[in-house]
Design a protein around this motif. Structure first.
Motif: not given
Lengths: 64, 138
Positions: A1-6, A11-16, A33-36
């Motif tokens: 599953m792909k995602n736009r989490l990164k 956009e929020k300038k958050w770190t992991q 999760i970010e890397k799928g």
């Protein structure tokens, strides 16, 4: 599953680590999760969607 | 500017606390086994009474270690819990196969099972858990 989490996190300038603290999971889990490499459960996916104020289907997308 | 200030990750603090708790009780369990074995080799009092006391103490500490492990597993996030449960399943399967082989070797009188080989099984279990632990940090 792909995602736009990164992208959403950037956009929020958050770190992991920031996102992990918001979701109450480990930083490694956010990275996976970010890397799928790991698909989150439905409750965690809803939590992510709520956090970014977006519908779940705009964050997660099924692989073609 | 960030949209939020970095808040402490309570999950990671809880995981660390639960892990330390589990390590402590596992260590205590190991120590109780070793001390009980040594005490039973040269019993200062009645051997049966000492054996009974040793079993009560070891089982008590073993239950505490088990409870701390359950607390650790329940407190993990879903990815880490999945890895640990897969690791436990793999460890159990390896132990089962190894034990089966030992029983067959024992019955064929090729190698008689002794306490050292039972100890080897716990080392195999430890390696299985350790391999699971490595996967959680990647």
């Amino acid at each position: 599953m792909k995602n736009r989490l990164k992208v959403l996190r950037a956009e929020k300038k958050w770190t992991q680590a920031d996102l992990a603290a918001e979701l109450q999971v480990s930083r490694q889990t956010v990275n996976a999760i970010e890397k799928g490499k790991f698909d989150p459960s439905l409750p965690l996916a809803f939590k992510i969607a709520r956090l970014f104020g977006l519908p779940i289907e705009t964050i997660f997308e099924e692989d073609a | 500017m960030k949209d939020t200030t970095t808040k402490p990750n309570e999950y990671e603090a809880r995981e660390k606390r639960n892990s330390l708790n589990f390590v402590f009780w596992s260590f205590a369990y190991g120590i109780s086994l070793v001390l009980s074995s040594f005490a039973l080799l040269r019993p200062p009092v009645n051997k049966q009474l000492l054996g009974f006391v040793a079993i009560v103490i070891t089982v008590g500490i073993g239950i505490a270690a088990l409870m701390s492990f359950i607390r650790l597993i329940k407190g993990l996030d879903e990815r880490v819990r999945k890895i640990w449960l897969e690791s436990i399943a793999m460890t159990f399967a390896v132990l089962w196969i190894t034990f089966g082989c030992l029983v067959l070797l024992h019955q064929a009188e090729i190698n008689l099972i002794d306490s050292k080989e039972i100890g080897l099984l716990s080392i195999i279990a430890g390696l299985g858990f350790a391999s699971g632990g490595v996967r959680t940090i990647r």
